[in-house]
Write an enzyme that holds these catalytic residues in place. Structure first.
Site, PDB file in Angstrom:
ATOM      1  N   ARG A   9       0.846  -1.191   0.000  1.00 25.53           N
ATOM      2  CA  ARG A   9       0.000   0.000   0.000  1.00 25.53           C
ATOM      3  C   ARG A   9       0.881   1.240   0.000  1.00 25.53           C
ATOM      4  O   ARG A   9       1.941   1.283   0.620  1.00 25.53           O
ATOM      5  CB  ARG A   9      -0.920   0.026   1.236  1.00 25.53           C
ATOM      6  CG  ARG A   9      -2.190  -0.812   1.090  1.00 25.53           C
ATOM      7  CD  ARG A   9      -3.143  -0.212   0.072  1.00 25.53           C
ATOM      8  NE  ARG A   9      -4.406  -0.894  -0.002  1.00 25.53           N
ATOM      9  CZ  ARG A   9      -4.661  -1.944  -0.782  1.00 25.53           C
ATOM     10  NH1 ARG A   9      -3.716  -2.455  -1.537  1.00 25.53           N
ATOM     11  NH2 ARG A   9      -5.866  -2.482  -0.816  1.00 25.53           N
ATOM     12  N   GLU A  58      -3.051   8.239  -5.087  1.00 26.97           N
ATOM     13  CA  GLU A  58      -3.313   7.474  -6.310  1.00 26.97           C
ATOM     14  C   GLU A  58      -4.536   8.038  -7.029  1.00 26.97           C
ATOM     15  O   GLU A  58      -5.593   8.201  -6.416  1.00 26.97           O
ATOM     16  CB  GLU A  58      -3.522   5.999  -5.965  1.00 26.97           C
ATOM     17  CG  GLU A  58      -2.246   5.357  -5.431  1.00 26.97           C
ATOM     18  CD  GLU A  58      -2.400   3.858  -5.170  1.00 26.97           C
ATOM     19  OE1 GLU A  58      -3.526   3.327  -5.282  1.00 26.97           O
ATOM     20  OE2 GLU A  58      -1.374   3.220  -4.865  1.00 26.97           O
ATOM     21  N   HIS A 111      -0.772   0.327  -9.545  1.00 26.46           N
ATOM     22  CA  HIS A 111      -1.526  -0.442  -8.551  1.00 26.46           C
ATOM     23  C   HIS A 111      -2.330  -1.567  -9.219  1.00 26.46           C
ATOM     24  O   HIS A 111      -3.549  -1.697  -9.054  1.00 26.46           O
ATOM     25  CB  HIS A 111      -2.472   0.466  -7.755  1.00 26.46           C
ATOM     26  CG  HIS A 111      -2.882  -0.122  -6.433  1.00 26.46           C
ATOM     27  ND1 HIS A 111      -3.242   0.639  -5.348  1.00 26.46           N
ATOM     28  CD2 HIS A 111      -2.979  -1.414  -6.015  1.00 26.46           C
ATOM     29  CE1 HIS A 111      -3.559  -0.146  -4.330  1.00 26.46           C
ATOM     30  NE2 HIS A 111      -3.415  -1.403  -4.719  1.00 26.46           N
TER      31      HIS A 111
END
Length: 329
Positions: A241, A270, A289
């Site tokens: 993360r 993000e 991601h």
């Protein structure tokens, strides 16, 4: 007109295999929403469709306001394993289980971690560019190296960390594991070396691969002080993360030559802003991601998410996939 059907809000990214399981049930109605829906629009949708009994979330945040808007929430499911965007205590207060996709995407993330290690070790990006730009004669100035015989430190030995360890062992690496919540005997049984002190283990590692959840305990875990304990020849891999690594500290270490390189699938914000300073460093490889979002993983996660929701609606949630175990029983 009243109905006994349960209403579900399902993000558009749920796979066909998951949708097929819902389609088999005459007792559920499924309403789709955009994976990029804004928080106000999602809350408004919940209020409009209330009562809503279950949700399958992608990146959408979920907490007290959403619980209140839904009026009769029975289960919240993540199409994945991370849940930092979900207010778990708020769900527990109302006895609503938060369910995740179990092991569905863990092989995919483990493969991505190994891919990043290999790409950095074999200088994949640099050598690719070298050939394309006609700089063949300079190739011996960019020698790759082997994973064989190197030491990797895996931080977090859960569903993903254990699979990453297996893949690193197959590459004949020495595998150190830091996870204060896993017994040393379990780590040793997997062929790895448990390390009780993260800071003491960092100077031994050629690679550090992060596989822990983002919690108050792990947020900012790899700051300037911790990065300074790594070897200047070491590489940091983060497929966990954003926010576990302090990006400014990482940039400073890379630019100063105190760290050899990094592989990042996740970021503090993000999507990261265009022109992010880490993008321009030749010893950094990045991805948006997607470590756990392969074609196969999406199928597995969609199916598992549907099974999770249906199990909860049927009164017997799959316990192994419930995050807030306090709601069971």
């Amino acid at each position: 007109m009243t109905t006994n059907k349960k209403k579900l809000l399902i993000t558009e990214s749920l796979s066909e295999r998951g949708r097929a399981l819902f389609a088999e049930r005459a007792d559920v109605d499924v309403i789709e929403f955009s994976n990029m829906i804004s928080a106000p629009d999602f809350e408004a949708l919940l209020k409009t469709e209330a009562p809503v009994h279950g949700v399958a979330l992608g990146a959408t945040r979920f907490g007290e306001a959403e619980l209140e808007a839904s009026r009769d929430m029975k289960v919240v499911a993540r199409i994945g394993v991370g849940y930092d965007a979900v207010d778990v205590p708020a769900l527990s207060k109302r006895k609503v289980p938060l369910m995740i996709a179990g092991t569905a995407n863990s092989p995919s993330v483990a493969e991505q971690a190994l891919f990043m290690m290999l790409t950095l070790a074999k200088r994949g990006v640099e050598l690719h560019a070298l050939v394309k730009t006609g700089a063949w004669a300079t190739r011996l100035g960019l020698l790759p190296f082997d994973l064989f015989g190197k030491t990797v430190l895996i931080v977090g030995f859960g569903r993903i960390g254990t699979r990453t360890a297996k893949r690193c062992l197959a590459m004949e690496m020495t595998v150190l594991v830091y996870d204060p919540y896993v017994p040393a005997a379990a780590i040793e049984a997997a062929g790895c070396e448990p390390v009780p002190d993260l800071d003491a283990a960092l100077p031994r590692a050629d690679f550090v691969s992060l596989h822990c959840p983002k919690t108050p305990e792990t947020t900012g875990m790899f700051d300037a002080a911790r990065l300074s304990k790594m070897k200047a020849t070491a590489y940091l891999i983060n497929t966990a993360r954003g926010g576990i690594v302090v990006e400014q500290a990482l940039y400073d270490a890379l630019v100063a030559g105190r760290l050899a390189g990094a592989g990042l699938d996740v970021f503090e914000v993000e999507p990261p802003p265009l022109g992010h300073k880490l993008f321009d460093l030749p010893n950094v490889i990045i991805a948006p991601h997607v470590a756990g979002v392969t074609r196969e993983a999406l199928d597995r996660m969609g199916e598992q998410t549907a099974r999770n929701i249906l199990s909860a609606l049927d009164g017997a949630p799959i316990a192994a996939n419930v995050v807030n175990q306090d709601v069971l029983g």
